[in-house]
Design an enzyme around this catalytic site. Structure first.
Site, PDB file in Angstrom:
ATOM      1  N   GLY A 194      16.850  20.122  29.806  1.00 27.19           N
ATOM      2  CA  GLY A 194      16.905  19.607  28.433  1.00 27.19           C
ATOM      3  C   GLY A 194      17.503  18.209  28.369  1.00 27.19           C
ATOM      4  N   ILE A 236      20.488  16.904  27.129  1.00 28.72           N
ATOM      5  CA  ILE A 236      21.845  16.707  27.663  1.00 28.72           C
ATOM      6  C   ILE A 236      21.934  17.272  29.076  1.00 28.72           C
ATOM      7  CG2 ILE A 236      24.301  17.137  27.245  1.00 28.72           C
ATOM      8  CD1 ILE A 236      23.506  17.428  24.243  1.00 28.72           C
ATOM      9  N   ASP A 238      16.028  27.184  33.789  1.00 28.30           N
ATOM     10  CA  ASP A 238      15.529  26.695  32.495  1.00 28.30           C
ATOM     11  C   ASP A 238      14.215  27.429  32.197  1.00 28.30           C
ATOM     12  OD1 ASP A 238      16.122  23.605  31.020  1.00 28.30           O
ATOM     13  OD2 ASP A 238      14.500  24.912  30.338  1.00 28.30           O
ATOM     14  N   LYS A 251      18.839  25.083  19.177  1.00 28.06           N
ATOM     15  CA  LYS A 251      19.761  24.135  18.529  1.00 28.06           C
ATOM     16  C   LYS A 251      19.288  23.529  17.213  1.00 28.06           C
ATOM     17  CE  LYS A 251      18.160  20.000  20.817  1.00 28.06           C
ATOM     18  NZ  LYS A 251      18.484  18.732  21.413  1.00 28.06           N
ATOM     19  N   SER A 269      29.803  22.516  20.043  1.00 31.20           N
ATOM     20  CA  SER A 269      29.399  21.477  19.096  1.00 31.20           C
ATOM     21  C   SER A 269      30.486  21.261  18.056  1.00 31.20           C
ATOM     22  CB  SER A 269      28.119  21.930  18.395  1.00 31.20           C
ATOM     23  OG  SER A 269      27.848  21.103  17.302  1.00 31.20           O
ATOM     24  N   TYR A 321      23.237  28.520  13.346  1.00 36.06           N
ATOM     25  CA  TYR A 321      23.362  27.830  14.639  1.00 36.06           C
ATOM     26  C   TYR A 321      24.836  27.556  14.959  1.00 36.06           C
ATOM     27  CZ  TYR A 321      23.871  23.739  17.604  1.00 36.06           C
ATOM     28  OH  TYR A 321      24.310  22.866  18.560  1.00 36.06           O
ATOM     29  N   LYS A 344      27.527  29.040  18.040  1.00 32.65           N
ATOM     30  CA  LYS A 344      28.435  28.257  18.900  1.00 32.65           C
ATOM     31  C   LYS A 344      29.861  28.766  18.741  1.00 32.65           C
ATOM     32  CE  LYS A 344      25.556  25.417  20.845  1.00 32.65           C
ATOM     33  NZ  LYS A 344      25.273  25.512  22.285  1.00 32.65           N
ATOM     34  N   TYR A 374      30.634  18.734  21.310  1.00 29.04           N
ATOM     35  CA  TYR A 374      29.943  17.451  21.232  1.00 29.04           C
ATOM     36  C   TYR A 374      29.840  16.976  19.790  1.00 29.04           C
ATOM     37  CZ  TYR A 374      27.637  19.545  25.399  1.00 29.04           C
ATOM     38  OH  TYR A 374      27.325  20.185  26.565  1.00 29.04           O
ATOM     39  N   ARG A 394      28.428   9.398  11.096  1.00 32.97           N
ATOM     40  CA  ARG A 394      28.609  10.293  12.244  1.00 32.97           C
ATOM     41  C   ARG A 394      29.224   9.554  13.418  1.00 32.97           C
ATOM     42  NH1 ARG A 394      27.465  13.037   8.675  1.00 32.97           N
ATOM     43  NH2 ARG A 394      25.960  14.744   8.482  1.00 32.97           N
ATOM     44  N   ARG A 432      20.191  16.179   2.499  1.00 29.46           N
ATOM     45  CA  ARG A 432      19.665  17.336   3.228  1.00 29.46           C
ATOM     46  C   ARG A 432      20.658  18.488   3.053  1.00 29.46           C
ATOM     47  NH1 ARG A 432      18.570  16.511   9.588  1.00 29.46           N
ATOM     48  NH2 ARG A 432      20.825  16.215   9.558  1.00 29.46           N
TER      49      ARG A 432
HETATM   50  N1  UFG Z   1      19.425  11.705   8.770  1.00 30.70           N
HETATM   51  C1  UFG Z   1      18.567  11.009   7.926  1.00 30.70           C
HETATM   52  N2  UFG Z   1      17.222  11.138   8.150  1.00 30.70           N
HETATM   53  C2  UFG Z   1      16.689  11.882   9.170  1.00 30.70           C
HETATM   54  C3  UFG Z   1      17.585  12.573  10.046  1.00 30.70           C
HETATM   55  C4  UFG Z   1      18.952  12.463   9.807  1.00 30.70           C
HETATM   56  O1  UFG Z   1      19.016  10.348   7.004  1.00 30.70           O
HETATM   57  O2  UFG Z   1      15.459  11.949   9.304  1.00 30.70           O
HETATM   58  C5  UFG Z   1      20.898  11.563   8.580  1.00 30.70           C
HETATM   59  C6  UFG Z   1      21.605  12.875   8.277  1.00 30.70           C
HETATM   60  O3  UFG Z   1      21.556  13.171   6.917  1.00 30.70           O
HETATM   61  C7  UFG Z   1      23.018  12.562   8.808  1.00 30.70           C
HETATM   62  C8  UFG Z   1      22.771  11.629   9.984  1.00 30.70           C
HETATM   63  O4  UFG Z   1      21.464  11.093   9.792  1.00 30.70           O
HETATM   64  O5  UFG Z   1      23.758  11.869   7.838  1.00 30.70           O
HETATM   65  C9  UFG Z   1      22.799  12.332  11.331  1.00 30.70           C
HETATM   66  O6  UFG Z   1      21.914  13.455  11.294  1.00 30.70           O
HETATM   67  P1  UFG Z   1      21.493  14.254  12.617  1.00 30.70           P
HETATM   68  O7  UFG Z   1      20.497  15.284  12.198  1.00 30.70           O
HETATM   69  O8  UFG Z   1      21.080  13.283  13.677  1.00 30.70           O
HETATM   70  O9  UFG Z   1      22.843  14.897  13.109  1.00 30.70           O
HETATM   71  P2  UFG Z   1      23.821  15.964  12.391  1.00 30.70           P
HETATM   72  O10 UFG Z   1      25.160  15.320  12.316  1.00 30.70           O
HETATM   73  O11 UFG Z   1      23.257  16.498  11.152  1.00 30.70           O
HETATM   74  O12 UFG Z   1      23.796  17.173  13.420  1.00 30.70           O
HETATM   75  C10 UFG Z   1      24.044  16.961  14.786  1.00 30.70           C
HETATM   76  C11 UFG Z   1      23.252  17.991  15.605  1.00 30.70           C
HETATM   77  C12 UFG Z   1      23.794  19.349  15.426  1.00 30.70           C
HETATM   78  C13 UFG Z   1      25.242  19.353  15.704  1.00 30.70           C
HETATM   79  C14 UFG Z   1      25.969  18.318  14.891  1.00 30.70           C
HETATM   80  C15 UFG Z   1      27.394  18.230  15.361  1.00 30.70           C
HETATM   81  O13 UFG Z   1      21.905  17.994  15.222  1.00 30.70           O
HETATM   82  O14 UFG Z   1      23.165  20.212  16.347  1.00 30.70           O
HETATM   83  O15 UFG Z   1      25.389  17.040  15.061  1.00 30.70           O
HETATM   84  O16 UFG Z   1      28.211  17.673  14.414  1.00 30.70           O
HETATM   85  F1  UFG Z   1      25.732  20.567  15.452  1.00 30.70           F
END
Ligand code: UFG
Length: 338
Positions: free
Chosen positions: A10, A12, A31, A84, A124, A148, A152, A176, A230, A291
């Site tokens: 995968g 990571i 895997d 995930k 996570s 999910y 974890k 993470y 983030r 979202r």
């Molecule tokens: N976002 C957008 N548009 C998109 C996708 C994401 O605006 O198409 C925004 C989200 O709203 C958020 C940011 O980008 O503000 C980051 O979103 P991600 O989906 O990349 O990451 P998340 O923080 O939501 O989630 C990730 C992993 C999870 C994990 C988490 C840990 O996907 O598996 O970090 O904090 F659990």
């Protein structure tokens, strides 16, 4: 050491595999290629000029696991294998509990049967849930907000019980934050099967022309520009954290959790800007609604990992975007480009 890496093909997993092989450990990867490609393993073998054992099997398959433990006799396990996708986990929670929780129990049983007592678990920051304070330290209360995240969290609890069940067991839980970026070779990277759920792969697919525009989920958060913030961490830094964690489980007993992040945050619009600079491409976007389940901000306090694992993130957001672009532009269709 002889190290078993579950889910090693995968995103990571493959970056960690590369770093672990660089430390001259002997490795076996198991895997089922459910959201990964055997091509990633071929590429890691080439990049590192090393051999390792590959087993195509599911981590829930007890017989396959027992065979691996009998043949390879791992001294430590790095456990990535699992599902995930946050959204999917709400639609099919039992599938998530089966793969993530049951898969870990099967793994621990096989470890016990063969006397393997060290494990590094891919957890996570999502275990924390809505922040009570920021940055999150490891003592922040855990209240995950989706199935999910709960898988974890439950696996962490199971591993704590297992760690305490005798005085030989050793467990590291790596929490993470938001892993992004790719190896500097541009040969391995994130390759989601379907429409990307996460920001960085979506942005890079827009840059390469696979998708027309990004939808920004919400611009009314309490953050500097209203978009979600983030703690993005370069996947190679994250992979190096596993090297440090393997060393730690070899020398220590009991259980410890560590945040793996940079301690710095970036908003969605900052990521878009950094990616535009790295790629020289415009990223069209529009604002949409928030979202469901998203939080405004997530930032790690990585002090414990720095102190106890002697690990610290080195790469900047610029490095993360440049390496993502290198990977995406060289492999517009991911591993299917081969
Ligand atoms: N976002 C957008 N548009 C998109 C996708 C994401 O605006 O198409 C925004 C989200 O709203 C958020 C940011 O980008 O503000 C980051 O979103 P991600 O989906 O990349 O990451 P998340 O923080 O939501 O989630 C990730 C992993 C999870 C994990 C988490 C840990 O996907 O598996 O970090 O904090 F659990």
């Amino acid at each position: 050491m002889r190290i078993l890496i579950t889910g090693g093909a995968g995103y990571i997993g493959s970056h960690t595999l590369l770093e672990i092989l660089g430390e001259k450990h002997d490795v076996c990867v198991i895997d089922n290629y459910s959201n990964s490609s055997p091509v990633a393993l071929e590429r890691v073998a080439k990049l590192t000029n090393s051999n390792f054992v590959k087993v195509a099997a599911d981590v829930c398959d007890e017989r396959a696991l027992n065979n691996v433990f009998e043949d390879f006799k791992p001294e430590a396990v790095i456990h990535f294998a699992g599902l995930k996708a946050v959204g999917e986990s709400a639609a099919v929670p039992l599938k998530y509990y089966e793969h993530n929780v049951q898969g870990t129990i099967a793994l621990l049983k096989a470890m016990e049967a063969s006397g393997c007592d060290r494990i590094v678990f891919s957890s996570s920051a999502t275990v924390y849930g809505e922040p009570v304070y920021l940055p999150y330290d490891e003592d922040h209360p855990c209240a995950p907000t989706n199935p999910y995240g709960r898988t974890k969290y439950f696996v962490e609890e199971i591993l704590k019980d297992w760690a305490h069940s005798n005085d030989r067991n050793s467990v590291v839980l790596l929490r993470y934050f938001n892993p992004v970026g790719a190896h500097s070779s541009g040969r391995i990277g994130e390759d989601p099967d379907d429409i990307p759920n996460n920001l960085m792969p979506f942005v890079s697919q827009v840059a390469v022309g696979r998708r027309s525009k990004l939808q920004v989920f919400g611009n009314d958060y309490d953050t500097p520009d209203g978009t979600g913030l983030r703690d993005y961490i370069h996947v190679v830094d994250l992979a190096r954290a596993h090297v440090a964690a393997v060393d730690y489980v070899a020398k220590n007993r009991g259980v410890d959790a560590f945040n793996i992040g940079t301690g710095k945050g970036a908003t969605v619009l900052e990521v878009v800007k950094a990616f535009e600079a790295a790629s020289g491409r415009e990223i069209p976007y529009s604002f949409g609604p928030r979202r469901a389940g998203d939080i405004a901000a997530s930032i790690a306090d990585p002090a414990k990992a720095r102190k106890m694992l002697n690990w610290q993130a080195k790469h900047s957001l610029k490095d993360m975007c440049e390496s993502s672009w290198e990977w995406q532009s060289g492999n517009p269709n991911g591993y299917r480009s081969d």
